[in-house]
Design a protein around this motif. Structure first.
Motif, PDB file in Angstrom:
ATOM      1  N   VAL A   1       0.851  -1.191   0.000  1.00 51.26           N
ATOM      2  CA  VAL A   1       0.000   0.000   0.000  1.00 51.26           C
ATOM      3  C   VAL A   1       0.886   1.240   0.000  1.00 51.26           C
ATOM      4  CG1 VAL A   1      -1.766   1.287   1.258  1.00 51.26           C
ATOM      5  CG2 VAL A   1      -1.828  -1.207   1.229  1.00 51.26           C
TER       6      VAL A   1
ATOM      7  N   VAL B   1      -2.120   6.400   0.870  1.00 53.56           N
ATOM      8  CA  VAL B   1      -2.996   5.891   1.939  1.00 53.56           C
ATOM      9  C   VAL B   1      -2.230   5.946   3.268  1.00 53.56           C
ATOM     10  CG1 VAL B   1      -4.650   4.065   2.532  1.00 53.56           C
ATOM     11  CG2 VAL B   1      -3.829   4.263   0.177  1.00 53.56           C
TER      12      VAL B   1
ATOM     13  N   TYR C   1      -3.514   3.935   6.422  1.00 53.07           N
ATOM     14  CA  TYR C   1      -3.916   2.543   6.196  1.00 53.07           C
ATOM     15  C   TYR C   1      -3.841   1.714   7.485  1.00 53.07           C
ATOM     16  CZ  TYR C   1      -3.858  -2.307   4.667  1.00 53.07           C
ATOM     17  OH  TYR C   1      -4.141  -3.640   4.541  1.00 53.07           O
ATOM     18  N   ARG C   2      -4.911   0.939   7.740  1.00 49.04           N
ATOM     19  CA  ARG C   2      -4.923   0.035   8.895  1.00 49.04           C
ATOM     20  C   ARG C   2      -5.285  -1.397   8.509  1.00 49.04           C
ATOM     21  NH1 ARG C   2      -8.516   2.491  13.560  1.00 49.04           N
ATOM     22  NH2 ARG C   2      -9.992   2.633  11.816  1.00 49.04           N
TER      23      ARG C   2
ATOM     24  N   ASP D   1      -9.579  -0.843   4.026  1.00 49.19           N
ATOM     25  CA  ASP D   1      -9.286   0.541   3.656  1.00 49.19           C
ATOM     26  C   ASP D   1      -9.021   0.700   2.160  1.00 49.19           C
ATOM     27  OD1 ASP D   1      -9.503   1.314   6.300  1.00 49.19           O
ATOM     28  OD2 ASP D   1      -7.367   1.102   6.710  1.00 49.19           O
ATOM     29  N   LEU D   2      -8.895  -0.423   1.442  1.00 46.81           N
ATOM     30  CA  LEU D   2      -8.625  -0.352   0.005  1.00 46.81           C
ATOM     31  C   LEU D   2      -9.901  -0.282  -0.828  1.00 46.81           C
ATOM     32  CD1 LEU D   2      -5.645  -2.868  -0.354  1.00 46.81           C
ATOM     33  CD2 LEU D   2      -5.574  -0.374  -0.207  1.00 46.81           C
TER      34      LEU D   2
ATOM     35  N   ARG E   1     -10.330   2.026  -3.975  1.00 42.56           N
ATOM     36  CA  ARG E   1      -8.982   2.453  -4.352  1.00 42.56           C
ATOM     37  C   ARG E   1      -8.532   1.854  -5.690  1.00 42.56           C
ATOM     38  NH1 ARG E   1      -6.636   6.622  -1.257  1.00 42.56           N
ATOM     39  NH2 ARG E   1      -7.378   6.439   0.895  1.00 42.56           N
TER      40      ARG E   1
ATOM     41  N   ASP F   1      -3.015   3.511  -5.769  1.00 45.55           N
ATOM     42  CA  ASP F   1      -2.937   3.643  -4.312  1.00 45.55           C
ATOM     43  C   ASP F   1      -2.251   2.455  -3.652  1.00 45.55           C
ATOM     44  OD1 ASP F   1      -4.594   6.056  -4.332  1.00 45.55           O
ATOM     45  OD2 ASP F   1      -6.228   4.697  -4.881  1.00 45.55           O
ATOM     46  N   ALA F   2      -2.217   1.346  -4.347  1.00 41.99           N
ATOM     47  CA  ALA F   2      -1.583   0.126  -3.844  1.00 41.99           C
ATOM     48  C   ALA F   2      -1.133  -0.684  -5.041  1.00 41.99           C
ATOM     49  CB  ALA F   2      -2.565  -0.675  -2.992  1.00 41.99           C
TER      50      ALA F   2
END
Length: 348
Positions: free
Chosen positions: A125, A130, A133-134, A138-139, A142, A192-193
């Motif tokens: 990520v 982001v 991010y946790r 959260d993706l 995205r 984003d990832a």
């Protein structure tokens, strides 16, 4: 053949003549290949995922087997597969699980030599895009970079998302390739990832640009993600091609297994001298750091483990509705006959 042939690339024509003389008895003893000129389609040849293929090409192992091989490089494994399905290439150097996906569509392809015993794919990520991010959740919404839609990098991302309850339709997949383009896509904020291979992922990781959330670059990490061994890069082709060209498939297998044997003892300087300069992405130290990270993921003898085939089927069936585990004949997706013969030939 033996590793004494390695200097051929540095000593020019004289060495090639010597190598040819050494190879001649072996070639005469082998059955005549049915298709001496053929093409191999690969998706992202510069990745470590396909290092055995590059070694076989660069050190002349295909030529030693009486083959004139053209390698066509595409952005990802799915594009390489399309080339063979469309008839513009003969063999795919790609992920084993494609043979299962294809069979679910009533297209029969067979893998005949393994290059990687772990996918060597990491999902990271962007720390910039982001920062908070946790969890995988959260993706949602995205943009996720993969080598090409439908590729093995896409498959791993789908698996990671599905286990967190995130559907593939809840993200956007963007093809970014496996080299400089992938680095640029993440650094510029286009994605984003990213789910990708090395050396790209190690370069981003070491510079603190991504947080790795899933990692199959080691055997341990692969087991954690898939629950068992997961065969990765291999040579595979339409079942009809394998049946009609057994000597050609044996020659291809011999070349790859020769590469695997060379890689077991090759040092960092050997790798640097063998791969094209462009593969280093401008940073030799990081390239070698990446190699050390994935080295154990390289296959040892070309054999595809039966347990690994079952792992691949289970993984695909868990998130791909078109793959019905009870309708897949795994025995038709791979054969170890060629690799066993090659293994006996190259015994130390």
């Amino acid at each position: 053949m033996n590793d004494a042939m390695l200097p051929r690339r540095r000593f020019g024509g004289a060495t090639v003549l010597v190598a040819a003389a050494i190879a001649a008895p072996a070639l005469r003893a082998q059955a005549r290949v049915e298709k001496p000129r053929l093409s191999i389609a690969v998706g992202g040849k510069a990745a470590f995922y396909y290092l055995p293929l590059t070694v076989a090409e660069q050190l002349g192992y295909f030529r030693d087997e009486g083959l004139d091989v053209e390698i066509a490089d595409f952005a990802g494994g799915s594009r390489a597969l399309q080339a063979v399905v469309g008839g513009s290439a003969d063999v795919v150097s790609g992920a084993y699980e494609h043979t299962i996906n294809l069979q679910s569509k009533n297209q029969f392809f067979q893998a005949f030599v393994l290059q990687g015993r772990a996918p060597q794919i990491a999902v990271g990520v962007s720390m910039k895009a982001v920062p908070g991010y946790r969890t995988v959740a959260d993706l949602r919404g995205r943009k996720i970079g993969v080598s090409a839609p439908g590729s093995s990098t896409n498959m791993v991302a789908n698996l990671v998302l599905s286990r967190a309850g995130v559907r593939a339709s809840e993200v956007s997949y963007i093809g970014v390739g496996t080299s400089a383009g992938a680095l640029a896509a993440l650094r510029s904020g286009q994605i984003d990832a990213m789910s990708n291979t090395d050396p790209v992922m190690t370069m981003l990781e070491q510079k603190g640009e991504v947080k790795i959330i899933s990692d199959t670059r080691t055997l341990k990490g692969t087991h954690e993600v898939f629950g068992g061994p997961m065969p990765a890069a291999c040579l595979y082709a339409p079942l009809e091609f394998v049946q009609k060209n057994p000597n050609t498939c044996q020659a291809l297998t011999n070349a790859i297994v020769h590469s695997l044997k060379w890689l077991q003892t090759a040092g960092p300087s050997d790798i640097i001298k063998t791969v094209p300069e462009a593969y280093l992405l401008g940073d030799r130290a990081l390239y070698l750091a990446s190699f050390n990270k994935v080295r154990e993921a390289i296959a040892l003898d070309g054999l595809i483990p039966e347990e690994g085939a079952r792992t691949a089927l289970k993984a695909l069936a868990s998130f791909e509705p078109t793959v019905k585990a009870d309708r897949i004949e795994l025995g038709k997706t791979f054969t170890n006959d060629f690799a066993r013969r090659a293994k006996d030939r190259f015994k130390a």
